[in-house]
Design a protein around this motif. Structure first.
Motif, PDB file in Angstrom:
ATOM      1  N   GLN A 283       2.492 -14.886  11.320  1.00 52.33           N
ATOM      2  CA  GLN A 283       2.129 -15.200   9.930  1.00 52.33           C
ATOM      3  C   GLN A 283       2.485 -14.120   8.924  1.00 52.33           C
ATOM      4  O   GLN A 283       2.466 -14.360   7.720  1.00 52.33           O
ATOM      5  CB  GLN A 283       0.615 -15.462   9.848  1.00 52.33           C
ATOM      6  N   GLN A 284       2.814 -12.919   9.382  1.00 52.45           N
ATOM      7  CA  GLN A 284       3.070 -11.790   8.477  1.00 52.45           C
ATOM      8  C   GLN A 284       4.288 -11.005   8.934  1.00 52.45           C
ATOM      9  O   GLN A 284       4.640 -11.005  10.117  1.00 52.45           O
ATOM     10  CB  GLN A 284       1.862 -10.830   8.451  1.00 52.45           C
ATOM     11  N   ILE A 285       4.909 -10.325   7.975  1.00 52.04           N
ATOM     12  CA  ILE A 285       5.927  -9.329   8.301  1.00 52.04           C
ATOM     13  C   ILE A 285       5.570  -8.061   7.549  1.00 52.04           C
ATOM     14  O   ILE A 285       5.070  -8.112   6.418  1.00 52.04           O
ATOM     15  CB  ILE A 285       7.353  -9.821   7.958  1.00 52.04           C
ATOM     16  N   LEU A 286       5.773  -6.927   8.208  1.00 49.11           N
ATOM     17  CA  LEU A 286       5.457  -5.620   7.619  1.00 49.11           C
ATOM     18  C   LEU A 286       6.724  -4.778   7.581  1.00 49.11           C
ATOM     19  O   LEU A 286       7.432  -4.661   8.586  1.00 49.11           O
ATOM     20  CB  LEU A 286       4.379  -4.920   8.455  1.00 49.11           C
ATOM     21  N   PHE A 287       7.001  -4.193   6.406  1.00 50.96           N
ATOM     22  CA  PHE A 287       8.095  -3.230   6.244  1.00 50.96           C
ATOM     23  C   PHE A 287       7.459  -1.872   5.949  1.00 50.96           C
ATOM     24  O   PHE A 287       6.638  -1.763   5.030  1.00 50.96           O
ATOM     25  CB  PHE A 287       9.007  -3.632   5.076  1.00 50.96           C
ATOM     26  N   LYS A 288       7.835  -0.855   6.710  1.00 53.80           N
ATOM     27  CA  LYS A 288       7.300   0.501   6.494  1.00 53.80           C
ATOM     28  C   LYS A 288       8.441   1.412   6.067  1.00 53.80           C
ATOM     29  O   LYS A 288       9.387   1.638   6.829  1.00 53.80           O
ATOM     30  CB  LYS A 288       6.654   1.043   7.775  1.00 53.80           C
ATOM     31  N   THR A 289       8.348   1.906   4.841  1.00 51.62           N
ATOM     32  CA  THR A 289       9.392   2.793   4.333  1.00 51.62           C
ATOM     33  C   THR A 289       8.747   3.983   3.627  1.00 51.62           C
ATOM     34  O   THR A 289       8.002   3.805   2.662  1.00 51.62           O
ATOM     35  CB  THR A 289      10.361   2.042   3.384  1.00 51.62           C
ATOM     36  N   GLY A 290       9.009   5.174   4.129  1.00 48.90           N
ATOM     37  CA  GLY A 290       8.392   6.370   3.547  1.00 48.90           C
ATOM     38  C   GLY A 290       6.869   6.263   3.614  1.00 48.90           C
ATOM     39  O   GLY A 290       6.294   5.997   4.667  1.00 48.90           O
ATOM     40  N   ASP A 291       6.220   6.433   2.470  1.00 49.94           N
ATOM     41  CA  ASP A 291       4.758   6.341   2.394  1.00 49.94           C
ATOM     42  C   ASP A 291       4.301   4.979   1.888  1.00 49.94           C
ATOM     43  O   ASP A 291       3.185   4.828   1.411  1.00 49.94           O
ATOM     44  CB  ASP A 291       4.213   7.445   1.464  1.00 49.94           C
ATOM     45  N   VAL A 292       5.181   3.978   1.991  1.00 48.66           N
ATOM     46  CA  VAL A 292       4.851   2.640   1.484  1.00 48.66           C
ATOM     47  C   VAL A 292       4.796   1.634   2.625  1.00 48.66           C
ATOM     48  O   VAL A 292       5.691   1.591   3.482  1.00 48.66           O
ATOM     49  CB  VAL A 292       5.887   2.175   0.433  1.00 48.66           C
ATOM     50  N   LEU A 293       3.735   0.811   2.639  1.00 45.09           N
ATOM     51  CA  LEU A 293       3.633  -0.342   3.539  1.00 45.09           C
ATOM     52  C   LEU A 293       3.775  -1.596   2.688  1.00 45.09           C
ATOM     53  O   LEU A 293       3.076  -1.750   1.686  1.00 45.09           O
ATOM     54  CB  LEU A 293       2.277  -0.372   4.250  1.00 45.09           C
ATOM     55  N   PHE A 294       4.678  -2.487   3.080  1.00 42.45           N
ATOM     56  CA  PHE A 294       4.919  -3.727   2.338  1.00 42.45           C
ATOM     57  C   PHE A 294       4.683  -4.897   3.291  1.00 42.45           C
ATOM     58  O   PHE A 294       5.432  -5.107   4.243  1.00 42.45           O
ATOM     59  CB  PHE A 294       6.363  -3.751   1.809  1.00 42.45           C
ATOM     60  N   TYR A 295       3.612  -5.654   3.039  1.00 42.41           N
ATOM     61  CA  TYR A 295       3.283  -6.827   3.855  1.00 42.41           C
ATOM     62  C   TYR A 295       3.667  -8.088   3.094  1.00 42.41           C
ATOM     63  O   TYR A 295       3.473  -8.179   1.884  1.00 42.41           O
ATOM     64  CB  TYR A 295       1.779  -6.911   4.117  1.00 42.41           C
TER      65      TYR A 295
ATOM     66  N   GLN B  88       0.855  -1.190   0.000  1.00 41.46           N
ATOM     67  CA  GLN B  88       0.000   0.000   0.000  1.00 41.46           C
ATOM     68  C   GLN B  88       0.887   1.235   0.000  1.00 41.46           C
ATOM     69  O   GLN B  88       1.849   1.319   0.771  1.00 41.46           O
ATOM     70  CB  GLN B  88      -0.909   0.041   1.222  1.00 41.46           C
ATOM     71  N   THR B  89       0.564   2.179  -0.884  1.00 36.36           N
ATOM     72  CA  THR B  89       1.286   3.452  -0.893  1.00 36.36           C
ATOM     73  C   THR B  89       0.300   4.586  -0.657  1.00 36.36           C
ATOM     74  O   THR B  89      -0.892   4.458  -0.955  1.00 36.36           O
ATOM     75  CB  THR B  89       2.053   3.649  -2.217  1.00 36.36           C
ATOM     76  N   PHE B  90       0.797   5.664  -0.097  1.00 37.78           N
ATOM     77  CA  PHE B  90      -0.050   6.805   0.260  1.00 37.78           C
ATOM     78  C   PHE B  90       0.474   8.059  -0.438  1.00 37.78           C
ATOM     79  O   PHE B  90       1.665   8.356  -0.410  1.00 37.78           O
ATOM     80  CB  PHE B  90      -0.036   7.003   1.780  1.00 37.78           C
TER      81      PHE B  90
END
Length: 378
Positions: free
Chosen positions: A229-241, A54-56
């Protein structure tokens, strides 16, 4: 729903999110992207159920208005088609309006496209992740960790857990290991503020490769949150699951030899180029095998032989050779991958015999380790 957005900002957001969309999905709505407009800005989400990005795009960026919102709302549009349309619009001003029955109108200059959208309420929700196990890694360091390990994951689905990279948190360090049972890549790094508890997860290699395309070569921090069950990376305005792989990763520590019979110190660039040249004649062979032998006087011979084509021999000067004489054969590809991952000027190679696994380490950096199993030819 109705809003106006700058085309270049929209394209930038789409370029990240489109990486998560697969045309092979069995869930039809996942061939689309979810666009959601709120008074804060535009959220774009793409997913193939394994990876969700997801990007914002905020209403304002650096004091400049990027989005003008007339009416909030949400819609799902066909990902590939929408991306191509935005890429080819004639001006930087884009208006998107959704009317009855999810009819979506995209206007720019004198162009107008009418797309049939889908109900956004049917789109899967983002995975729920509690941020208790959160830590931070600089973006450029995370890119290095991925580059130094992910190439060694298995491409065979016979043991699915080996298609991922094992991340272990223990004793204030992050240990990342990948193996396809013929080679192993390991990277450890000390990280501040790691959670106290020890745990182990396996991240699909495919997910890490896609994440690496999004990460920037900067020192900006990436927040990482792990769950079962999941890993989340948050970088800038992007969420990567990313979903995690199930199953117990094998204990690879017992594979790493604790002693060596022959130790060679050599310039990694010279060795890589010599193996690359030798592999030109080895490509016809079943494992792309090259031979490596010590000659005395600090010389190493790299050779390969193909009965149909010919043979090649090349000598290079080692900086140091200690221990027994050695003749060993290995996959040229595996060796070149390992040398590229170390990416240093000098490499130390520790051998324990012609048919035993051998280790490559950087002379300057003890945090990277590569292990390769030899091939029987002698």
């Amino acid at each position: 729903m109705k809003f106006e957005v700058m085309r270049d900002s929209l394209l930038e957001g789409l370029s990240d999110v489109i990486k998560a969309v697969s045309s092979k999905t069995t869930v039809p709505i996942l061939t689309g992207l979810k666009l959601e407009v709120t008074n804060k800005g535009l959220y774009i989400t793409g997913s193939d159920s394994d990876i969700t990005i997801q990007t914002f795009i905020p209403v304002e960026k650096n004091g400049e208005q990027v989005i003008s919102i007339t009416e909030p709302g949400s819609i799902v549009l066909q990902a590939r088609v929408f991306n191509e349309i935005v890429r080819k619009l004639p001006t930087n001003d884009v208006e998107i309006e959704v009317t009855n029955q999810f009819q979506t109108h995209i206007r720019s200059g004198k162009s107008e496209f009418n797309l049939i959208g889908l109900d956004a309420s049917e789109y899967p929700l983002l995975p729920e992740i509690e941020e208790e196990r959160q830590f931070f890694i600089p973006s450029d360091l995370l890119k290095s960790i991925i580059k130094e390990t992910v190439f060694a994951v298995s491409t065979s689905e016979s043991r699915p857990v080996l298609t991922g990279v094992n991340w272990q948190v223990k004793e204030g360090e992050l240990h990342c290991v990948a193996t396809d049972s013929h080679r192993l890549a390991k990277r450890k790094t000390g990280i501040k503020d790691l959670p106290n508890e020890e745990y182990s997860i396996v991240i699909p290699g495919k997910s890490l490769n896609e994440l690496n395309k999004i990460l920037e070569e900067t020192s900006s921090e990436v927040a990482i949150v792990m769950t079962q069950q999941q890993i989340l990376f948050k970088t800038g305005d992007v969420l990567f699951y990313s979903r995690l792989l199930e199953g117990n990763y094998p204990d690879t520590s017992r594979l790493i030899p604790s002693e060596s019979k022959t130790t060679i110190l050599v310039n990694s660039k010279s060795l890589l180029q010599a193996i690359d040249r030798a592999s030109l004649l080895a490509r016809e062979e079943r494992n792309n095998v090259v031979r490596f032998s010590t000659l005395g006087n600090g010389l190493i011979e790299i050779s390969s032989n193909s009965p149909e084509i010919g043979n090649v021999e090349e000598q290079i000067q080692a900086e140091e050779i200690d221990g027994e004489e050695l003749k060993i054969s290995f996959s040229a590809k595996y060796m070149m991958d390992a040398l590229k991952a170390i990416d240093g000027q000098d490499v130390k190679i520790l051998f324990t015999g012609a048919m035993r696994p051998f280790i490559l380490k950087s002379v300057h950096d003890d945090s990277i380790l590569q292990l390769i199993l030899p091939v029987r030819t002698y």
